[in-house]
Scaffold this motif. Sequence first.
Motif, mmCIF file in Angstrom:
data_model
loop_
_atom_site.group_PDB
_atom_site.id
_atom_site.type_symbol
_atom_site.label_atom_id
_atom_site.label_comp_id
_atom_site.label_asym_id
_atom_site.label_seq_id
_atom_site.Cartn_x
_atom_site.Cartn_y
_atom_site.Cartn_z
ATOM 1 N N HIS A 147 43.305 35.947 -6.951
ATOM 2 C CA HIS A 147 44.578 36.019 -7.662
ATOM 3 C C HIS A 147 45.696 36.433 -6.695
ATOM 4 O O HIS A 147 45.430 36.903 -5.592
ATOM 5 C CB HIS A 147 44.493 37.027 -8.816
ATOM 6 C CG HIS A 147 44.099 38.400 -8.353
ATOM 7 N ND1 HIS A 147 42.777 38.786 -8.196
ATOM 8 C CD2 HIS A 147 44.843 39.484 -7.985
ATOM 9 C CE1 HIS A 147 42.729 40.030 -7.774
ATOM 10 N NE2 HIS A 147 43.966 40.485 -7.635
ATOM 11 N N GLN A 208 42.544 37.814 -20.593
ATOM 12 C CA GLN A 208 42.933 37.915 -19.191
ATOM 13 C C GLN A 208 44.373 37.481 -18.945
ATOM 14 O O GLN A 208 45.126 38.158 -18.262
ATOM 15 C CB GLN A 208 41.999 37.059 -18.324
ATOM 16 C CG GLN A 208 40.589 37.597 -18.244
ATOM 17 C CD GLN A 208 40.526 38.956 -17.562
ATOM 18 O OE1 GLN A 208 41.067 39.153 -16.485
ATOM 19 N NE2 GLN A 208 39.882 39.913 -18.208
ATOM 20 N N ARG A 209 44.751 36.344 -19.525
ATOM 21 C CA ARG A 209 46.117 35.849 -19.332
ATOM 22 C C ARG A 209 46.510 34.945 -20.487
ATOM 23 O O ARG A 209 45.651 34.391 -21.176
ATOM 24 C CB ARG A 209 46.269 35.113 -17.998
ATOM 25 C CG ARG A 209 45.303 33.968 -17.797
ATOM 26 C CD ARG A 209 45.294 33.507 -16.336
ATOM 27 N NE ARG A 209 44.296 32.480 -16.109
ATOM 28 C CZ ARG A 209 44.543 31.178 -16.153
ATOM 29 N NH1 ARG A 209 45.782 30.756 -16.412
ATOM 30 N NH2 ARG A 209 43.603 30.290 -15.940
ATOM 31 N N LEU A 210 47.817 34.841 -20.685
ATOM 32 C CA LEU A 210 48.357 34.058 -21.791
ATOM 33 C C LEU A 210 49.191 32.906 -21.254
ATOM 34 O O LEU A 210 49.883 33.040 -20.248
ATOM 35 C CB LEU A 210 49.225 34.943 -22.690
ATOM 36 C CG LEU A 210 48.543 36.175 -23.310
ATOM 37 C CD1 LEU A 210 49.556 37.001 -24.095
ATOM 38 C CD2 LEU A 210 47.397 35.764 -24.220
ATOM 39 N N THR A 211 49.094 31.773 -21.926
ATOM 40 C CA THR A 211 49.928 30.627 -21.602
ATOM 41 C C THR A 211 50.565 30.145 -22.900
ATOM 42 O O THR A 211 50.298 30.685 -23.966
ATOM 43 C CB THR A 211 49.094 29.480 -20.989
ATOM 44 O OG1 THR A 211 48.174 28.985 -21.978
ATOM 45 C CG2 THR A 211 48.312 29.971 -19.776
ATOM 46 N N ALA A 215 45.101 31.376 -24.985
ATOM 47 C CA ALA A 215 44.751 32.624 -24.306
ATOM 48 C C ALA A 215 43.427 32.441 -23.577
ATOM 49 O O ALA A 215 42.473 31.889 -24.135
ATOM 50 C CB ALA A 215 44.635 33.760 -25.321
ATOM 51 N N ASP A 223 36.189 32.855 -17.599
ATOM 52 C CA ASP A 223 37.242 32.693 -18.594
ATOM 53 C C ASP A 223 36.990 31.489 -19.479
ATOM 54 O O ASP A 223 36.673 30.401 -18.994
ATOM 55 C CB ASP A 223 38.605 32.526 -17.909
ATOM 56 C CG ASP A 223 39.097 33.813 -17.288
ATOM 57 O OD1 ASP A 223 38.473 34.860 -17.539
ATOM 58 O OD2 ASP A 223 40.097 33.784 -16.550
ATOM 59 N N SER A 240 51.359 35.087 -27.379
ATOM 60 C CA SER A 240 51.840 36.468 -27.221
ATOM 61 C C SER A 240 52.287 37.087 -28.543
ATOM 62 O O SER A 240 52.447 38.307 -28.627
ATOM 63 C CB SER A 240 52.993 36.509 -26.212
ATOM 64 O OG SER A 240 54.054 35.653 -26.617
ATOM 65 N N SER A 244 47.630 40.425 -26.647
ATOM 66 C CA SER A 244 48.221 40.849 -25.372
ATOM 67 C C SER A 244 47.135 40.865 -24.308
ATOM 68 O O SER A 244 45.937 40.972 -24.613
ATOM 69 C CB SER A 244 48.834 42.250 -25.499
ATOM 70 O OG SER A 244 49.824 42.278 -26.499
ATOM 71 N N GLU A 245 47.540 40.753 -23.055
ATOM 72 C CA GLU A 245 46.575 40.834 -21.958
ATOM 73 C C GLU A 245 45.886 42.195 -21.975
ATOM 74 O O GLU A 245 46.533 43.218 -22.138
ATOM 75 C CB GLU A 245 47.271 40.595 -20.622
ATOM 76 C CG GLU A 245 47.785 39.181 -20.448
ATOM 77 C CD GLU A 245 48.456 38.948 -19.106
ATOM 78 O OE1 GLU A 245 48.502 39.909 -18.305
ATOM 79 O OE2 GLU A 245 48.936 37.833 -18.857
#
Length: 408
Positions: A147, A208-211, A215, A223, A240, A244-245
């Motif tokens: 990352h 882990q992360r949002l787009t 998610a 993932d 979101s 949340s992450e």
Amino acid sequence: MSEEIKNQEAAEAANQDELDQIVSLKKGDTVKGTIVKLEDNQAVVSIGYKYDGIIPIRELSSGLDNAEEAVQVGQEVEARIISIDDGKEKLVLSKRAIDSENAWEKLEQLFESKEVFEVVVNDVVKGGIVVDVGMRGFIPASMVERHFVEDFSDYKGRTLRVVVKELDRENNKVILSQKDVLEAEFEANKLKVMAELKEGQEIVGTVQRLTQFGAFVDVGGVDGLVHVSEIAWTHVDKPSDAVSEGDQVKVKVLKVDPEKGKISLSMKAAQPGPWESAAGQFNNNDIVTGVVKRLVNFGAFVEIAPGVEGLVHISQISHKHIGTPQEVLEEGQEVKVKILEMNPSEKRVSLSIKETEEAPEAAPKAERAPRASRAPREELNNPNVSLNNSGLSITLGERFGDKLNKFK
């Protein structure tokens, strides 16, 4: 030969050896010695010469703050003469030069075998990290982690596992990568996890992360994607809004595709559906509050609970006749409805708005107009009218009698 003579000869021989050494030392020679003193910026080395040599900190190793990080007093070292000036009694040595030569052969072996080895971060510089591999090794910022890392300031002193990415002996260039090691381990673990996952399985993961489209949830180091449509039973505009992450979430495995390396997950499938919850929440004839979601020609769909919509047929919207639902309703409007029929197993509920309202009183009926009076019936004994057969016969006979006599 007396003992005194023997000792004298031995001393002369030793002096000759020292003289030979003094004469033969020159720039580029390799010598061995012992560290006798350490200072912040250099190490003092005794090599048996008429004066001691020094190894500047930059010639001990790369990225050092002080000499103690590289050597200790009493340690034997091999070094190369960088410069010698007997007039000033100055002898400058380099341990790093010898270490570098010895390191190349090992680095070439590591490069060929792709073997993973450990290094310690000596320094953080612009664009990456400096390590000591017997010479200066460099890990570019893009090759440190899988990352993005914005600040490497806390990496100094860390031990990293790397492989040799690039070697350029002519330019004394060594490029290393920890990212390659992490990527290989990640892929191996990914295959293992995917082989163990089963469709329909419910597990707990970490967001882990949002787009914009969903998610990504970590399920055992790998993932999986929860598409935005699979986050909740209710409509979600963007992930979101719901998670949340770092959140711990329960997910259901929808699909595992090892060939494409993709895992499809669902959060809503791991939760009771809205119709399952509605089964124990609503009963026939209940009056509840809902929101008009859609208007169609034949009625209105009203949401009475998240994810539970029922139909108010156009005939159940108003006591008065309406041509279209839009005449009295609009989307987003809050209304009271009566549950006419609840059928959770078929995900269907029939609703009525008009049955929550009191029916208007019927308008009074208009009084019927009196019948028009009939004309009086003429009496049959009216002397001016003769309807009997005898009267008719006489009249005809009288009228045509004289004509008939001519045919006699």
